[in-house]
Design a protein around this motif. Structure first.
Motif, PDB file in Angstrom:
ATOM      1  N   VAL A 236       0.907  -1.352   0.077  1.00  0.00           N
ATOM      2  CA  VAL A 236       0.326  -0.080  -0.022  1.00  0.00           C
ATOM      3  C   VAL A 236       1.058   1.277   0.027  1.00  0.00           C
ATOM      4  O   VAL A 236       0.716   2.392  -0.614  1.00  0.00           O
ATOM      5  N   VAL A 259      -7.177   2.318  -3.713  1.00  0.00           N
ATOM      6  CA  VAL A 259      -6.350   1.638  -2.673  1.00  0.00           C
ATOM      7  C   VAL A 259      -7.227   1.633  -1.239  1.00  0.00           C
ATOM      8  O   VAL A 259      -7.071   0.723  -0.353  1.00  0.00           O
ATOM      9  N   VAL A 263      -7.847  -1.870   0.746  1.00  0.00           N
ATOM     10  CA  VAL A 263      -7.763  -2.197   1.979  1.00  0.00           C
ATOM     11  C   VAL A 263      -8.848  -2.384   3.020  1.00  0.00           C
ATOM     12  O   VAL A 263      -8.663  -3.227   3.948  1.00  0.00           O
TER      13      VAL A 263
END
Length: 433
Positions: A236, A259, A263
């Motif tokens: 990440v 992203v 996550v």
């Protein structure tokens, strides 16, 4: 009569050959860190042959580039990075005098030295190609990214055809993690992130975009299958740094949103299911172990430690409060116990100057390459072998960074170097003189 300039075609063939050769060399070098056979004797022989063989091979590749007309005029320019790393290794060698197992310490030290020699000549190959072959498309990130992809492709195929070999059961057999007995899943996850970080440069320069996206996707799949939470964090962060380089604000917003969603989806899958929140907060039992190391082992040998790659007088550190282990599972605690406060100070100074060397780089691509390699190996260093731990390819990647951050081209050639360049590369002699 003046000699005719050499045609470009031979150089193109030479450069394509060098690209393939360097990819094969680093591929075999990385493969040498794996335990490809369950027989420890066979594994040791394979590791010895592949590591030493590839170090000899990269020196040969470097010699081929020199004979082709390059001049090795790269110098360390006012950089304490290699000097401090040399001081760290010198103290490690001196620690054989007080190590309770000097044979083991010396073996670990020799393996670090061997990988340092490999890293030096490997990095030199790319620096020379860039400086003396302006048309060269041989890129460090492309070579390393492809080598990592091939290794992980073997694991992905192996997971399908031989899951008993390529998967490791953890948490009482409830979780299957890619790696098997061949490689620690966390170390394998770190390798995935390094490969992704390298291949993202190919994506930015639009090099075979579809194929590159497929490679990155497969490496991301392998990362998820390793179940490495620390490596997921590294991925990440690497992605974040690459996104910041995007020129289009819409791309930045879209990538940031992707992203964030990724996550949110992966946290329950990887972070919570594997043992619950309590296991995550205890770093899978490492926090009690580190506490025991710092309160029981360190006070016995605080100044110079137990010897290179040793954390106790015996082969394993044992405490009534935690499990027994041969390594600290944290490279910073490892070097603190190996070489004491003296070695820890040297190592931390060396790391700080290495980071500073990349922060000060004028080339943004070099800075991004430094971040792409440093982030995953540093995160791995908090929970596994790390950059100052027992021999692993994380050390090799860190040594790559040492030389990329400290070697600079020295434009003023000596008379002998000018004569060599005039004979071998007359088309460059006037420009470099």
């Amino acid at each position: 009569m003046a000699k005719p300039l050499p045609s470009a075609a031979p150089h193109r063939v030479f450069l394509r050959t060098m690209g393939g050769l360097l990819t094969l060399i680093v591929l075999i070098k990385l493969a040498g860190f794996f335990a490809w056979n369950d027989d420890i004797g066979v594994t040791r022989i394979l590791k010895l042959v592949t590591r030493l063989g590839m170090t000899a091979a990269v020196i040969g590749a470097y010699s081929l580039i020199i004979r082709r007309g390059a001049v090795d005029s790269f110098r360390w320019r006012n950089s304490p990075v290699p000097l401090l790393y040399g001081a760290y290794l010198a103290l490690g060698l001196a620690s054989l005098l007080w190590s309770r197992n000097p044979g083991y310490s010396f073996l670990q030290w020799m393996m670090d030295m061997e990988s340092l020699v490999f890293a030096y000549y490997f990095v030199k190959c790319f620096l020379l190609l860039k400086e003396f072959f302006p048309d060269s498309q041989v890129r460090f990130y492309h070579v390393l990214g492809n080598a990592v992809f091939v290794i992980l492709l073997v694991f992905l195929v192996g997971a399908l055809v031989a899951p008993d070999v390529f998967y490791r059961l953890t948490h009482g057999g409830e979780e299957a993690r890619l790696g098997g007995y061949l490689m620690n899943p966390n170390e394998l996850g770190m390798l995935c992130v390094v490969g992704i970080a390298c291949l993202m440069f190919d994506l930015q320069r639009h090099h075979r975009t579809v194929l590159t996206v497929v490679k990155i996707g497969l490496l991301l799949l392998a990362l998820v299958l390793t179940g490495s939470r620390s490596s997921l964090v590294g991925f990440v962060l690497v992605l974040f740094f690459h996104i910041r380089q995007a020129g289009n604000p819409r791309i930045k917003w879209a990538a940031n949103a992707a992203v964030l969603l990724g996550v949110v989806a992966l946290v329950p899958l990887l972070f919570i299911k594997q043992g619950g929140l309590e296991e995550v907060l205890s770093m899978t039992g490492r926090l009690p172990f580190w506490h025991a190391l710092l309160t029981e082992a360190l006070p016995r040998e605080p100044l110079l430690g137990y010897g290179f790659m040793r954390i106790s007088y015996g082969e394993y550190f044992q405490s009534v409060h935690t499990y027994a282990a041969q390594m600290a599972h944290n490279t910073f605690i490892q070097v603190l116990l190996n070489l004491g406060l003296v070695g820890f100070t040297i190592a931390m100074l060396q790391l700080g100057f290495t980071i500073r060397a990349f922060v000060r780089q004028a080339d943004p691509q070099v800075r991004l390459l430094g971040a792409g390699l440093l982030i995953p190996i540093l995160i791995n260093s908090f929970t596994e072998f790390g950059i100052f731990g027992m021999t692993n390819y994380g050390i090799l990647f860190y040594q790559f960074l040492i030389f990329f951050g400290s070697l600079h081209y020295h434009a003023r050639l000596s008379p002998g170097e000018q004569l060599w360049l005039h004979r071998r590369r007359p088309e460059l002699a006037l420009a470099v003189a």
